[in-house]
Write a protein that holds these residues in place. Structure first.
Motif, PDB file in Angstrom:
ATOM      1  N   LEU A  20      90.972 126.315 -34.275  1.00 24.76           N
ATOM      2  CA  LEU A  20      89.342 127.324 -34.686  1.00 24.76           C
ATOM      3  C   LEU A  20      88.945 126.313 -34.455  1.00 24.76           C
ATOM      4  O   LEU A  20      87.925 127.263 -34.017  1.00 24.76           O
ATOM      5  N   ASN A  21      88.786 125.231 -33.846  1.00 26.51           N
ATOM      6  CA  ASN A  21      87.408 124.771 -33.131  1.00 26.51           C
ATOM      7  C   ASN A  21      87.964 124.399 -31.305  1.00 26.51           C
ATOM      8  O   ASN A  21      88.200 123.256 -31.121  1.00 26.51           O
ATOM      9  N   PRO A  22      86.744 124.763 -30.896  1.00 30.18           N
ATOM     10  CA  PRO A  22      86.666 125.041 -29.372  1.00 30.18           C
ATOM     11  C   PRO A  22      86.677 123.978 -28.569  1.00 30.18           C
ATOM     12  O   PRO A  22      85.444 123.181 -29.517  1.00 30.18           O
ATOM     13  N   GLY A  23      87.942 123.411 -28.234  1.00 24.50           N
ATOM     14  CA  GLY A  23      87.410 121.842 -28.221  1.00 24.50           C
ATOM     15  C   GLY A  23      87.911 120.522 -28.708  1.00 24.50           C
ATOM     16  O   GLY A  23      87.550 119.316 -28.093  1.00 24.50           O
ATOM     17  N   ARG A  26      90.525 119.239 -26.397  1.00 25.47           N
ATOM     18  CA  ARG A  26      89.768 118.522 -25.669  1.00 25.47           C
ATOM     19  C   ARG A  26      88.635 117.141 -25.419  1.00 25.47           C
ATOM     20  O   ARG A  26      89.395 116.143 -24.831  1.00 25.47           O
ATOM     21  N   GLU A  27      88.798 117.790 -26.758  1.00 29.03           N
ATOM     22  CA  GLU A  27      87.361 116.532 -26.497  1.00 29.03           C
ATOM     23  C   GLU A  27      87.933 114.695 -26.834  1.00 29.03           C
ATOM     24  O   GLU A  27      87.783 113.967 -26.993  1.00 29.03           O
ATOM     25  N   GLY A  55      97.496 113.459 -37.880  1.00 31.84           N
ATOM     26  CA  GLY A  55      98.004 113.320 -36.580  1.00 31.84           C
ATOM     27  C   GLY A  55      97.154 114.094 -35.452  1.00 31.84           C
ATOM     28  O   GLY A  55      97.775 113.614 -34.045  1.00 31.84           O
ATOM     29  N   LEU A  56      96.366 114.583 -35.547  1.00 35.26           N
ATOM     30  CA  LEU A  56      96.493 115.497 -34.156  1.00 35.26           C
ATOM     31  C   LEU A  56      95.477 113.640 -33.002  1.00 35.26           C
ATOM     32  O   LEU A  56      95.225 114.205 -32.110  1.00 35.26           O
ATOM     33  N   SER A  57      94.653 112.796 -33.788  1.00 36.52           N
ATOM     34  CA  SER A  57      93.698 111.568 -32.498  1.00 36.52           C
ATOM     35  C   SER A  57      95.376 111.237 -32.032  1.00 36.52           C
ATOM     36  O   SER A  57      94.964 110.690 -31.090  1.00 36.52           O
ATOM     37  N   LYS A 221      81.540 117.514 -24.463  1.00 39.75           N
ATOM     38  CA  LYS A 221      81.676 119.030 -23.514  1.00 39.75           C
ATOM     39  C   LYS A 221      80.483 120.560 -24.249  1.00 39.75           C
ATOM     40  O   LYS A 221      81.251 120.483 -25.687  1.00 39.75           O
ATOM     41  N   GLY A 222      80.731 121.444 -23.889  1.00 38.17           N
ATOM     42  CA  GLY A 222      80.453 122.711 -24.799  1.00 38.17           C
ATOM     43  C   GLY A 222      79.888 122.848 -26.183  1.00 38.17           C
ATOM     44  O   GLY A 222      78.689 122.618 -25.844  1.00 38.17           O
ATOM     45  N   TRP A 223      80.493 123.705 -26.372  1.00 35.19           N
ATOM     46  CA  TRP A 223      78.944 124.038 -27.728  1.00 35.19           C
ATOM     47  C   TRP A 223      79.366 121.949 -28.492  1.00 35.19           C
ATOM     48  O   TRP A 223      78.375 122.490 -29.422  1.00 35.19           O
ATOM     49  N   HIS A 224      80.127 121.146 -27.921  1.00 38.39           N
ATOM     50  CA  HIS A 224      79.540 120.203 -28.737  1.00 38.39           C
ATOM     51  C   HIS A 224      78.995 119.250 -28.205  1.00 38.39           C
ATOM     52  O   HIS A 224      78.525 118.600 -28.650  1.00 38.39           O
TER      53      HIS A 224
END
Ligand SMILES: C[S@@+](CC[C@H](N)C(=O)[O-])C[C@H]1O[C@@H](n2cnc3c(N)ncnc32)[C@H](O)[C@@H]1O
Length: 240
Positions: A20-23, A26-27, A55-57, A221-224
């Motif tokens: 639910l955390n966009p990006g 991707r980041e 394990g996402l990273s 990038k983006g909201w980050h």
């Protein structure tokens, strides 16, 4: 409650909340690409993913470097159980340990010198007074010139970033965590720990004090943007 227990109790909902955390993914992949670009050409680089969580990273590292052998290390049994339950290429390993213990009591899986080290959202979770020393301990394990990538939130540099982070946490992250049935205390901790986290200049200083060279930082990038940063550095010494 220990922080590792708090992560364990939220492990089942962790992936849902990050989706639910966009990006977010991707980041992570962008940071993984930065590590890949710093590696020497080798057929199967060994990468440590410190604070690998669910394990996402690890997934981002393997997506970027499909031939790598990734060893994830995490202090939370629950987060590691969620990681181990996923499908991984042969050779991917997960070790239950605290990064502070790496030098004094390394797990057998960690005896081979890594070609690169990655740590996403780890350093902030260590007490501020221990961070430089832990970085120096990690460096002791690394080969000459080998790369380290850190990835984490920091809002100390900008009041706009602090306001943005506070709004995102209290209007989105904490309510969504409550809706999914997760304990909100971990997410309140997330807000606070980012508000109190080192400035980017401080992280760069820590890297240099820990003996790394060429420390550099880029924002996401983006909201980050100006909320999430990726730091790159290399161990001292020259390759043979
Ligand atoms: C926010 S999660 C990040 C997980 C993963 N790297 C990602 O990008 O999704 C932070 C992880 O760091 C782990 N952690 C915190 N302190 C640690 C320590 N001292 N040693 C090892 N792992 C630690 C927590 O258990 C948690 O799983």
């Amino acid at each position: 409650m220990l922080l590792s227990d708090a992560f364990t109790s939220s492990a089942r909902r962790y992936d849902l909340l990050t989706r639910l955390n966009p990006g977010y993914q991707r980041e992570l992949r962008r940071a993984a690409r930065q590590l890949a670009a710093m590696l020497d050409a080798t057929s199967r680089p060994v990468i440590w993913d410190l604070g690998c969580g669910t394990g996402l990273s690890t997934k981002a590292l393997l997506k970027t470097m499909p031939h790598a052998k990734v060893i994830g290390v995490d202090a939370s049994a629950g987060m590691l159980a969620a990681a181990r339950a996923k499908d991984w290429p042969a050779g991917t390993e997960f070790v239950l340990d605290r990064v502070e213990n790496l030098v004094t009591n390394p797990a057998p899986e960690l005896t081979q010198t890594p070609d690169g080290v990655f740590a996403a959202y780890l350093l902030r979770n260590l007490p501020a007074e221990d961070r430089t020393e832990v970085l120096a301990k990690i460096r002791e394990f690394m080969g000459p010139d080998s790369p380290l990538v850190l990835h984490d939130y920091s809002v100390a540099d900008s009041n706009v970033a602090r306001a943005k982070w506070t709004l995102v946490c209290f209007l989105i992250v904490i309510p969504l965590a409550a809706l999914t049935g997760a304990k909100t205390s971990l997410f309140t901790y997330l807000w606070r720990s980012v508000m109190d986290n080192d400035s980017t200049a401080n992280v760069l200083k820590r890297l240099t004090q820990a003996g790394f060279r060429d420390a550099a930082v880029t924002t996401a990038k983006g909201w980050h943007r100006k909320v999430l940063y990726t730091y790159t550095a290399r161990n001292q010494g020259a390759r043979e």
